[in-house]
Design a protein around this motif. Structure first.
Motif, PDB file in Angstrom:
ATOM      1  N   LEU A 437      11.073  71.158 -69.836  1.00 46.18           N
ATOM      2  CA  LEU A 437      11.923  71.221 -71.038  1.00 46.18           C
ATOM      3  C   LEU A 437      11.428  72.282 -72.010  1.00 46.18           C
ATOM      4  O   LEU A 437      12.220  73.027 -72.612  1.00 46.18           O
ATOM      5  N   ILE A 438      10.093  72.351 -72.169  1.00 43.52           N
ATOM      6  CA  ILE A 438       9.526  73.359 -73.088  1.00 43.52           C
ATOM      7  C   ILE A 438       9.813  74.764 -72.574  1.00 43.52           C
ATOM      8  O   ILE A 438      10.211  75.673 -73.319  1.00 43.52           O
ATOM      9  N   LEU A 439       9.630  74.939 -71.289  1.00 38.08           N
ATOM     10  CA  LEU A 439       9.903  76.248 -70.706  1.00 38.08           C
ATOM     11  C   LEU A 439      11.378  76.619 -70.847  1.00 38.08           C
ATOM     12  O   LEU A 439      11.729  77.780 -71.077  1.00 38.08           O
ATOM     13  N   ALA A 440      12.252  75.624 -70.704  1.00 35.88           N
ATOM     14  CA  ALA A 440      13.688  75.897 -70.838  1.00 35.88           C
ATOM     15  C   ALA A 440      14.035  76.326 -72.260  1.00 35.88           C
ATOM     16  O   ALA A 440      14.844  77.257 -72.484  1.00 35.88           O
ATOM     17  N   GLN A 441      13.416  75.672 -73.277  1.00 40.10           N
ATOM     18  CA  GLN A 441      13.676  76.045 -74.677  1.00 40.10           C
ATOM     19  C   GLN A 441      13.165  77.450 -74.985  1.00 40.10           C
ATOM     20  O   GLN A 441      13.824  78.246 -75.676  1.00 40.10           O
ATOM     21  N   MET A 442      11.959  77.776 -74.472  1.00 43.63           N
ATOM     22  CA  MET A 442      11.410  79.106 -74.678  1.00 43.63           C
ATOM     23  C   MET A 442      12.284  80.152 -74.026  1.00 43.63           C
ATOM     24  O   MET A 442      12.519  81.242 -74.595  1.00 43.63           O
ATOM     25  N   TYR A 443      12.817  79.842 -72.883  1.00 43.93           N
ATOM     26  CA  TYR A 443      13.690  80.774 -72.201  1.00 43.93           C
ATOM     27  C   TYR A 443      14.989  80.975 -72.987  1.00 43.93           C
ATOM     28  O   TYR A 443      15.521  82.094 -73.091  1.00 43.93           O
ATOM     29  N   LYS A 444      15.494  79.906 -73.587  1.00 41.38           N
ATOM     30  CA  LYS A 444      16.725  79.976 -74.371  1.00 41.38           C
ATOM     31  C   LYS A 444      16.538  80.858 -75.599  1.00 41.38           C
ATOM     32  O   LYS A 444      17.393  81.705 -75.927  1.00 41.38           O
ATOM     33  N   ASN A 445      15.420  80.732 -76.324  1.00 46.71           N
ATOM     34  CA  ASN A 445      15.118  81.558 -77.499  1.00 46.71           C
ATOM     35  C   ASN A 445      14.970  83.011 -77.101  1.00 46.71           C
ATOM     36  O   ASN A 445      15.411  83.940 -77.813  1.00 46.71           O
ATOM     37  N   HIS A 446      14.323  83.235 -75.961  1.00 45.77           N
ATOM     38  CA  HIS A 446      14.145  84.598 -75.487  1.00 45.77           C
ATOM     39  C   HIS A 446      15.488  85.255 -75.204  1.00 45.77           C
ATOM     40  O   HIS A 446      15.715  86.433 -75.550  1.00 45.77           O
ATOM     41  N   GLN A 447      16.417  84.535 -74.655  1.00 48.60           N
ATOM     42  CA  GLN A 447      17.737  85.091 -74.361  1.00 48.60           C
ATOM     43  C   GLN A 447      18.504  85.398 -75.637  1.00 48.60           C
ATOM     44  O   GLN A 447      19.239  86.398 -75.709  1.00 48.60           O
ATOM     45  N   ARG A 448      18.366  84.604 -76.674  1.00 53.21           N
ATOM     46  CA  ARG A 448      19.061  84.828 -77.943  1.00 53.21           C
ATOM     47  C   ARG A 448      18.581  86.123 -78.580  1.00 53.21           C
ATOM     48  O   ARG A 448      19.381  86.940 -79.058  1.00 53.21           O
ATOM     49  N   ARG A 449      17.257  86.313 -78.570  1.00 52.81           N
ATOM     50  CA  ARG A 449      16.719  87.541 -79.128  1.00 52.81           C
ATOM     51  C   ARG A 449      17.192  88.759 -78.333  1.00 52.81           C
ATOM     52  O   ARG A 449      17.487  89.822 -78.863  1.00 52.81           O
ATOM     53  N   LYS A 450      17.273  88.599 -77.061  1.00 48.81           N
ATOM     54  CA  LYS A 450      17.695  89.697 -76.218  1.00 48.81           C
ATOM     55  C   LYS A 450      19.118  90.136 -76.521  1.00 48.81           C
ATOM     56  O   LYS A 450      19.439  91.344 -76.532  1.00 48.81           O
ATOM     57  N   ARG A 451      20.000  89.175 -76.861  1.00 51.77           N
ATOM     58  CA  ARG A 451      21.394  89.530 -77.200  1.00 51.77           C
ATOM     59  C   ARG A 451      21.480  90.280 -78.524  1.00 51.77           C
ATOM     60  O   ARG A 451      22.277  91.187 -78.690  1.00 51.77           O
TER      61      ARG A 451
END
Length: 477
Positions: A437-451
């Motif tokens: 779950l933690i890894l999934a949240q970190m991945y989600k934040n990373h994708q937002r910044r990328k956009r």
């Protein structure tokens, strides 16, 4: 012998009122013989008594005055070999006792009792039986003879032998069937002849016995050829070869015999684990051997041989190996079978479940018959040792044991330790889920910044607007 009868017959004729009786008595050499002489007392006074032997004169006599006399050959240095107990005289018993009888004591005796002018004459024929052995200690395989001598010999008597209180039947009948031939036994010395020999003589309704012991030295264990020795697979077994105490064999040889040689077995190679010395005994006459880690291929016939007094002594024995085979491993069950390399002497099988408690105390939970055992479930209740015992006509022959722990993985309920393993697996799974779950949240934040980084102009405008807003707020203050 006929002359002796004539003499005593003449006595009875010459003596007025004489009454004569004849009796047969057998006695073993070295024992005490009692010659009977009984007369009905016709007077209260002690009579005159004369005991004599044919051609030997007076043995013992007593006058009415009470004086006693012994023959010269029956008394030595004040010691008398014959006696006539006085305490029996009142009953008319004038028996003569002869101690330590010898062959030369055999013959015809007469007892003459004079009372009231009348004579009573008793004739007794004493026959001495003596058994002799050519050698009381004989080595296995040597010639030995046992003879029975009776003095005087009773013609038309029957003779038979007893060995250790059982009738003896010779292996080969003598060509002659007369009683003199039957009185001698000639055989090769074997363990079969060892023991107490008794010669039984029957004559005119009387029976006489004499005995002698014969000891046969050689290989005493095993006592017979082709004795079977049983051993469990992978165990240590002793092949016995014990000579009589005091015999130390020379040129001792151990051999394994090839099975294809039926009549004259030839030697084969001994097993690698074979040891010609037995660690259990330091006695020089014990030449037993040992086999360590017995294999199924070690079964077969073995021979031990050694030389004693120029005689080659041998003993053959057969090693029988036993093991437990698993015939089937079905789900939740197992079938065991007790297998032997030779079952010719086996009459019965018995399965015993042996269990040990914490104190090491042994107990038997169940017993089943037959050489095959089926266990429905290899559960905790079946743990322990399952022993297959095999029996012959004379009792137990051997046994082989299987430990149930070696097949506990086949089936059965999980042990109590399994619950602890389950809890550990559940806890580890929960931890892995949190990390995911933690890894999934970190991945989600990373994708937002990328956009956001994909539109730099928009980012400048947003930044400028933000700075102006901050500047106004500062001027108003």
């Amino acid at each position: 012998m006929l002359l002796d009868y004539f003499i005593f017959g003449l006595i009875t004729i010459l003596m007025p009122g004489a009454q004569c009786e004849e009796t047969e008595v057998f006695a073993e050499a070295g024992s005490q013989a009692e010659l009977p002489c009984k007369c009905n007392p016709s007077s209260p006074f002690i009579p005159s008594i004369v005991w004599s032997k044919a051609n030997k004169g007076t043995v013992w006599r007593k006058q009415k005055s009470g004086l006693q006399y012994w023959g010269s050959s029956w008394s030595s240095k004040g010691t008398h070999r014959v006696q006539c107990p006085h305490n029996q005289f009142e009953r008319g018993n004038f028996n003569l006792q002869i101690n330590n009888v010898m062959a030369e004591d055999g013959g015809i005796y007469s007892c003459m009792v004079e009372n009231g002018g009348k004579w009573a004459v008793n004739v007794v024929i004493l026959r001495i039986i003596e058994v002799s052995v050519s050698s009381s200690v004989s080595v296995w395989g040597n010639d030995v003879s046992i003879s029975c001598k009776v003095t005087p010999w009773p013609y038309e008597a029957s003779v038979h032998w007893m060995l250790n209180n059982s009738p003896f039947v010779p292996k080969t009948e003598n060509a002659s069937n007369n009683d003199t031939t039957k009185s001698i036994v000639r055989e090769k010395a074997t363990a079969r002849l060892a023991g107490n020999w008794t010669c039984v003589v029957d004559y005119k309704g009387k029976e006489g016995r004499a005995s002698a012991a014969l000891t046969v030295k050689g290989i005493i264990h095993p006592s017979e050829d082709n004795t079977q020795v049983y051993a469990a697979l992978a165990s240590t077994v002793t092949l016995p070869c014990v000579f009589s105490p005091g015999l130390i064999p020379s040129n001792l040889v151990w051999e394994k015999l090839k099975p294809e040689f039926l009549f004259k077995p030839g030697p084969s190679r001994l097993p690698s684990s074979f040891s010609q010395s037995s660690p259990s005994s330091q006695r020089p006459f014990d030449k037993s051997a040992t086999l360590k880690e017995v294999g199924f291929e070690d079964e077969g016939r073995y021979r031990c041989s050694g030389t004693i007094e120029g005689q080659r002594l041998t003993r053959n024995m057969q090693l029988v190996v036993a093991k437990i085979d698993i015939l089937s491993k079905k789900t939740g069950s197992v079938t065991l079978t007790c297998q032997l390399t030779d079952t010719s002497k086996v009459t019965d099988y018995e399965w015993v479940h042996v269990i040990y408690d914490l104190n090491g105390t042994q107990s038997v939970r169940s017993i089943q018959k037959g050489n095959t055992l089926s266990i429905s479930k290899a559960s905790e209740e079946n743990q322990g040792e399952w022993t297959c015992r095999f029996y012959g006509k004379e009792g137990i022959l051997g046994n082989v044991t299987y430990h149930i722990q070696t097949m506990s993985h086949l089936s059965g309920p999980k042990s109590s330790g399994g619950s602890h393993n389950t809890a550990g697996v559940v806890g580890l799974s929960f931890l892995l889920l949190v990390l995911l779950l933690i890894l999934a949240q970190m991945y989600k934040n990373h994708q937002r910044r990328k956009r956001i980084f994909q539109y730099p102009a928009l980012e400048t405008i947003v930044h400028t607007v933000s700075n102006e807003r901050e500047e106004r707020n500062r001027v108003k203050k």
